[in-house]
Design a protein around this motif. Structure first.
Motif, mmCIF file in Angstrom:
data_model
loop_
_atom_site.group_PDB
_atom_site.id
_atom_site.type_symbol
_atom_site.label_atom_id
_atom_site.label_comp_id
_atom_site.label_asym_id
_atom_site.label_seq_id
_atom_site.Cartn_x
_atom_site.Cartn_y
_atom_site.Cartn_z
ATOM 1 N N ALA A 60 0.830 -1.207 0.000
ATOM 2 C CA ALA A 60 0.000 0.000 0.000
ATOM 3 C C ALA A 60 0.865 1.258 0.000
ATOM 4 O O ALA A 60 0.607 2.199 -0.760
ATOM 5 C CB ALA A 60 -0.933 -0.010 1.207
ATOM 6 N N ILE A 109 -6.355 1.678 -3.291
ATOM 7 C CA ILE A 109 -5.095 1.129 -2.782
ATOM 8 C C ILE A 109 -5.338 0.449 -1.435
ATOM 9 O O ILE A 109 -4.887 -0.673 -1.206
ATOM 10 C CB ILE A 109 -4.020 2.238 -2.663
ATOM 11 C CG1 ILE A 109 -3.667 2.795 -4.042
ATOM 12 C CG2 ILE A 109 -2.778 1.699 -1.954
ATOM 13 C CD1 ILE A 109 -2.800 4.048 -4.007
ATOM 14 N N ILE A 110 -6.065 1.123 -0.553
ATOM 15 C CA ILE A 110 -6.367 0.538 0.757
ATOM 16 C C ILE A 110 -7.246 -0.701 0.600
ATOM 17 O O ILE A 110 -7.033 -1.714 1.281
ATOM 18 C CB ILE A 110 -7.043 1.576 1.681
ATOM 19 C CG1 ILE A 110 -6.007 2.553 2.224
ATOM 20 C CG2 ILE A 110 -7.798 0.913 2.832
ATOM 21 C CD1 ILE A 110 -4.958 1.939 3.146
ATOM 22 N N ALA A 170 -5.133 -3.529 -0.438
ATOM 23 C CA ALA A 170 -4.289 -3.951 0.680
ATOM 24 C C ALA A 170 -5.093 -4.785 1.680
ATOM 25 O O ALA A 170 -4.588 -5.779 2.207
ATOM 26 C CB ALA A 170 -3.675 -2.733 1.371
#
Length: 138
Positions: free
Chosen positions: A42, A118-119, A122
């Motif tokens: 991340a 992105i989170i 992740a």
């Protein structure tokens, strides 16, 4: 008799783009546990946080085999790293994947359209789920 100066070859500095790419690859190689891998991936994908010198000094250590991320000891230090509000929310969520801090999942509301996927990726990596895709709904 005249003394001449010898020319010292100064190695060219890597361009920042290439340096960040190499750092990201090294950090991914040294990430061992699923939570390390999810958090490091991340940060590498987000990029702007790792570009900050204060973050690199606080987060990256030399392991003898090269640079590696050390999340230990970062609890509470993220507020002194010069992060803006978006970066701080993102970084808090990343640290929570590692078990540091008290950032709640509600912090995703503070993320922009670039950082939210992105989170999410992740979190899926952390969960060991490779079947759910994260992207734009049509």
């Amino acid at each position: 008799m005249t003394i001449t100066e010898t020319e010292t070859a100064v190695p060219e500095a890597l361009d920042p783009e290439k340096e960040l790419q190499l750092l990201g690859e090294q950090l991914m190689r040294t990430a061992k546990t699923p939570r390390d891998k999810a958090a490091v991936r991340a940060l590498v994908e987000e990029r702007t946080i790792l570009e900050l010198p204060a973050v690199r000094r606080a987060l990256i250590v030399d392991s003898g085999r090269g640079a590696k991320v050390s999340f230990e000891g970062l609890s509470g230090r993220q507020y002194g790293l010069g992060l803006d509000e978006q970066q701080l929310s993102f970084f808090g969520l990343v640290l929570s994947m590692f078990g540091i801090g008290i950032t709640t999942l509600a912090a995703v509301r503070d993320l922009d359209d670039r950082r939210l996927p992105i989170i999410l990726r992740a979190i899926l990596l952390l969960a060991g789920n490779e079947t759910i895709a994260v992207g734009t709904r049509l």
